[in-house]
Design an enzyme around this catalytic site. Structure first.
Site, PDB file in Angstrom:
ATOM      1  N   SER A 676       0.797  -1.220   0.000  1.00  0.00           N
ATOM      2  CA  SER A 676       0.000   0.000   0.000  1.00  0.00           C
ATOM      3  C   SER A 676       0.831   1.273   0.000  1.00  0.00           C
ATOM      4  O   SER A 676       0.286   2.360  -0.142  1.00  0.00           O
ATOM      5  CB  SER A 676      -0.977   0.000   1.168  1.00  0.00           C
ATOM      6  OG  SER A 676      -0.280   0.058   2.373  1.00  0.00           O
ATOM      7  N   LYS A 719      -6.020   3.837   8.456  1.00  0.00           N
ATOM      8  CA  LYS A 719      -5.083   4.742   7.794  1.00  0.00           C
ATOM      9  C   LYS A 719      -5.599   6.174   7.832  1.00  0.00           C
ATOM     10  O   LYS A 719      -4.842   7.114   8.088  1.00  0.00           O
ATOM     11  CB  LYS A 719      -4.861   4.303   6.348  1.00  0.00           C
ATOM     12  CG  LYS A 719      -4.019   3.041   6.248  1.00  0.00           C
ATOM     13  CD  LYS A 719      -3.947   2.578   4.825  1.00  0.00           C
ATOM     14  CE  LYS A 719      -3.138   1.305   4.725  1.00  0.00           C
ATOM     15  NZ  LYS A 719      -3.228   0.696   3.398  1.00  0.00           N
TER      16      LYS A 719
END
Ligand code: ADP
Length: 807
Positions: A676, A719
């Site tokens: 990611s 996140k």
């Protein structure tokens, strides 16, 4: 040698043989014998002594008596009461019966008397020495003959006499003695006797050895017997014998009271019996006692009554925890189903989330809501099956496994049993703890859970098991399949503030013996703690910091410094020292070669600064910062993408031949992995190579493909919360992750601008500023404008409060 003839009365002897020179008392009782003595006394006091072949014969005839005998002189005579006569006789010489002259009223015989011949050849001398030698040994060993005898015998010079005296002293069978008596020839006599002495010596030696052995054994048994008797006496003195029976009785009573299932009770009683037979100090006795204590202490039949009121349960969950609406709802549904179908074996609840988000305390709350006991065991680091299942009793210091220990601690057979950190278990050669755990959790099998120590099956079917984990992928697959997973992600700052004000502060005040009068912590202070003293998804450190404030205040109050404290954003440094974290982690200024990525780790979401450095070289790509394999591959992909786009970006196409590239992600001690950070790495790389700065208020996450496509990633909620914590204003996300925004609390969503992308070009277009040329660069050559990247038009999506860039 010439033999002389004589006529003498004969005295038959029973069980005794008289040698020449032997002086001996004889008690004479038989009629015939008495007559013979009388006859001898009338004549010259000499009598012929011959031994009966069988001592039992009372009235022997001539054939019952050996022919060879000894002529003896009667030296004394004493009449004893009852008609018996005691005579003292001294043997004179060997003689043999030639004829019986009369048998009545006493035996009268014609004998041939052999005089002793004194010859001493070398052979005779040798035989004598050998005989004396063996005899000495015999005396030494047998101890039946006084040693003085040996001295007198050694001095005998006459070989015949020597043989006779020795023969007389030995305790031999009559036949042997008779054989010696019959040996008129000296050499023959010595030889015969020698053989007999040697044989006797061997027998005596054997006897001695047997004796020693017997004595040793006797000594041992005697010693043991003696010691045991002593111990008994000591125990009696100490009153221990009574103790032992009292102890056994006590155990029996306890067993009766403990409500053990019949087979368990039987086993326990057997152990009590064993215990009773053991000496109380024996190590084995302690083992048995421990075992019994365990059996008795386990909750075989105690159970608590469930509170079957969903409303009440809901109230308790609300009371204990702020927020977590979805989680609470799931828990209530679960409880409702358990109530409607109490015998249905539902799946096991599993809470997955970062540390400090309340997984354990939710478990406690569920126990409280149900009115059940609560136990918690940690499985972190458990790698041995025996930790779950226990050690067999034969091991020194053996104990039951953690499950049984937990049950004992719970004290009821239906507690809420929290298995913490099942994702941290590992497997090695000591067996697989996961498979043992499987048996614990499987409703089909846990009715009779077998612990190696307890040995008898224990019923775990009424236990409500709850498990917790930080991450899902390390949970053993077989276990995972059996569980109903509830994810708990991190808290927003707002939630943390509320949790602190409503729960953590009151709880800590109470634990430290303070009250609200004494210590007030303002909301501003809490916010500063969250921002500058902690960086976490949960509230564990927040709680710790609050505890620190409480301790300090308690100390100051007790120390008389002040009566009450007010902690605010202004004076918090006094309590907690200088801030540990910089709030608003985001770069303060735009920079080249640095992009902010978003990562998701076990402890929740976090921001990552991706740095790219260039130095002249040959196009080598170095990756540092403890990147995992997947992350490294992702960096390669980012590099390849940038190379393929070099012309469009205005990068010299041979850059890879002139520059070495170093991609680094700081905070190197924390392992990082996953794809990611792909777009962040590509952005930092492009920025370094083009010299265009990265907007400092932007963070991004997304996987990159070689062609620059941006793929969706996981952990969006964590996140985004991390980005929010770090003070990021704009977040670039893969377009396919747009649906994940639903989970994000409104107040966070409101503060962040989201940009959805599906291609890397859009990321660069958004994140990179236009190239600024240095003044001297401008002066030198009028730059060829780089091939312009098409800046897509922004198209805000008001309902999502985000921005979408169409590709
Ligand atoms: P975990 O088991 O997830 O690591 P804990 O259950 O140990 O976390 O939680 C740490 C502390 O935070 C506990 O004191 C717990 O009561 C508190 N806590 C966590 N979440 C909440 C919440 N939503 N409301 C109230 N207190 C909470």
């Amino acid at each position: 040698m010439s033999a002389s003839q004589r006529v003498l009365p004969l005295l038959p002897l029973r069980g005794i043989l008289v040698f020449p020179f032997m002086v001996i008392h004889l008690d004479v009782g038989r009629e015939k014998s008495v007559r013979a003595i009388e006859e001898a006394m009338i004549r010259d006091r000499f009598i012929f002594l011959a031994t009966q072949k069988d001592a039992q014969t009372d009235d022997p005839g001539p054939s019952d008596i050996y022919q060879m005998g000894t002529v003896a002189e009667v030296k004394q005579l004493l009449k004893l009461p009852g008609g018996t006569i005691r005579v003292l006789v001294e043997g004179a010489a060997r003689a043999r019966v030639v004829r019986y002259l009369a048998t009545d009223p006493y035996f009268r015989v014609h004998v041939e008397q052999y005089p002793e011949v004194h010859v001493k050849t070398a052979e005779v001398e040798a035989l004598m020495r050998s005989l004396v030698h063996h005899f000495e040994q015999y005396v030494k060993l047998s101890k039946r003959i006084p040693p003085e005898t040996v001295v007198s015998i050694v001095n005998l010079d006459d070989p015949g006499r020597l043989a006779d005296v020795i023969a007389a002293h030995l305790s031999l069978r009559i036949e042997d003695k008779q054989a010696i008596l019959e040996a008129v020839n000296i050499t023959e006599r010595l030889e015969k006797l020698c053989a007999i002495v040697v044989r006797e010596l061997e027998i005596v030696e054997l006897e001695r050895r047997i004796n020693i052995r017997v004595r040793k054994q006797m000594e041992k048994t005697q010693k043991e017997y003696y010691l045991r008797e002593q111990m008994k006496a000591i125990q009696k003195e100490l009153g221990e014998k009574e103790d032992r029976t009292a102890e056994a009785e006590e155990y029996r009573e306890k067993i009766a009271a403990a409500g053990l299932p019949p087979e368990v009770a039987e086993k326990a009683l057997k152990e009590v019996e064993k215990l009773e037979k053991m000496p109380p100090m024996a190590a084995e006795a302690t083992v048995v006692r421990n075992y019994l204590d365990w059996l008795i202490a386990l909750p075989w039949s105690n159970s608590t009554e469930d509170r079957l009121d969903i409303k009440a349960a809901e109230a308790i969950l609300e009371e204990d925890h702020y927020g977590l609406h979805k989680v609470k709802e799931r828990i209530l549904e679960y409880l409702a189903i358990r109530q409607l179908a109490p015998h249905m074996k539902g799946p096991i609840l599993c809470f997955i989330g970062p540390p400090g988000v309340g997984k354990t305390s939710l478990g406690k709350s569920i126990a409280r809501a149900l009115g059940r006991k609560f136990v918690r065991i940690s499985l972190g680091g458990v790698r041995d099956e025996a930790e779950i299942r226990g050690h067999r009793r034969t091991y020194v210091g053996a104990l039951p496994g953690r499950i049984i220990q937990g049950m004992r601690q719970a004290g009821s057979k239906n507690p809420v049993f929290l298995l913490d950190e099942i994702d941290k278990m590992s497997t090695d050669f000591r067996g697989d703890p996961a498979s043992a755990l499987l048996e614990v959790l499987d409703p089909e099998q846990n009715v009779g859970f077998s612990d190696h120590y307890i040995e008898v099956p224990f019923d775990l079917s009424q236990v409500m098991f709850i498990t917790t984990a930080n991450v899902q992928h390390t949970i053993p697959r077989a276990l995972f399949d059996r569980m109903e997973v509830i994810y708990i992600s991190g808290y927003t700052e707002e939630e943390k503030v509320q949790i602190a004000l409503r729960h953590l502060i009151p709880k800590q005040l109470k634990e430290h013996g303070l009250n609200e009068e004494m210590l007030k912590i303002s909301e501003g202070a809490v916010r500063r703690i969250i921002r500058e003293y902690t960086r976490e998804s949960g509230v564990r450190n927040l709680e710790r910091q609050i505890a620190t404030i409480c301790r300090k205040t308690a100390k100051d109050i007790v120390g008389g410094r002040y009566q009450r404290a007010k902690v605010s954003a202004g004076n918090i440094n006094y309590y907690l020292g200088t801030p540990r974290f910089r709030y608003g982690m985001a770069e303060k200024e735009d920079e080249t070669g640095v992009a902010t990525g978003l990562a998701w780790t076990e402890v929740g979401g976090d921001t990552l600064a991706v740095e790219v450095g260039l130095c002249p070289g040959k196009g080598q790509l170095t990756l540092t910062g403890k990147m995992g394999e997947v992350m490294k591959e992702s960096a390669q992909a980012a590099y390849s993408y940038v190379r393929s786009r070099a012309r469009q970006l205005g990068i010299p196409e041979d850059f890879h031949e002139r520059w070495d590239i170093h991609i680094h992600i700081p905070e190197g001690a924390i392992p990082k992995d996953g794809p990611s950070a792909g777009i962040a790495m590509a952005t930092a790389l492009a920025s370094a190579l083009t010299g265009r700065k990265v907007r400092h208020e932007v963070a991004m996450t997304g996987e990159i493909t070689l062609r620059g496509r941006v793929l969706p990633v996981g952990g969006i909620k964590e996140k985004v919360l991390a980005a929010h914590r770090a003070g990021i204003k704009k977040v670039i996300l893969p377009i396919e992750n747009r649906k994940d925004l639903e989970e994000i609390p409104r107040n966070v969503k409101g503060k962040i601008e989201f940009v959805f992308v599906d291609h890397m070009d859009q990321v660069l277009a958004f994140a990179l500023r236009e190239r600024e040329l240095a003044p001297e660069e401008l002066a030198a050559v009028p730059p060829v404008p780089p091939v312009p990247v098409q800046m897509p038009a922004y198209c805000p999506l008001p309902e999502e409060q985000g921005t979408r860039i169409p590709s």
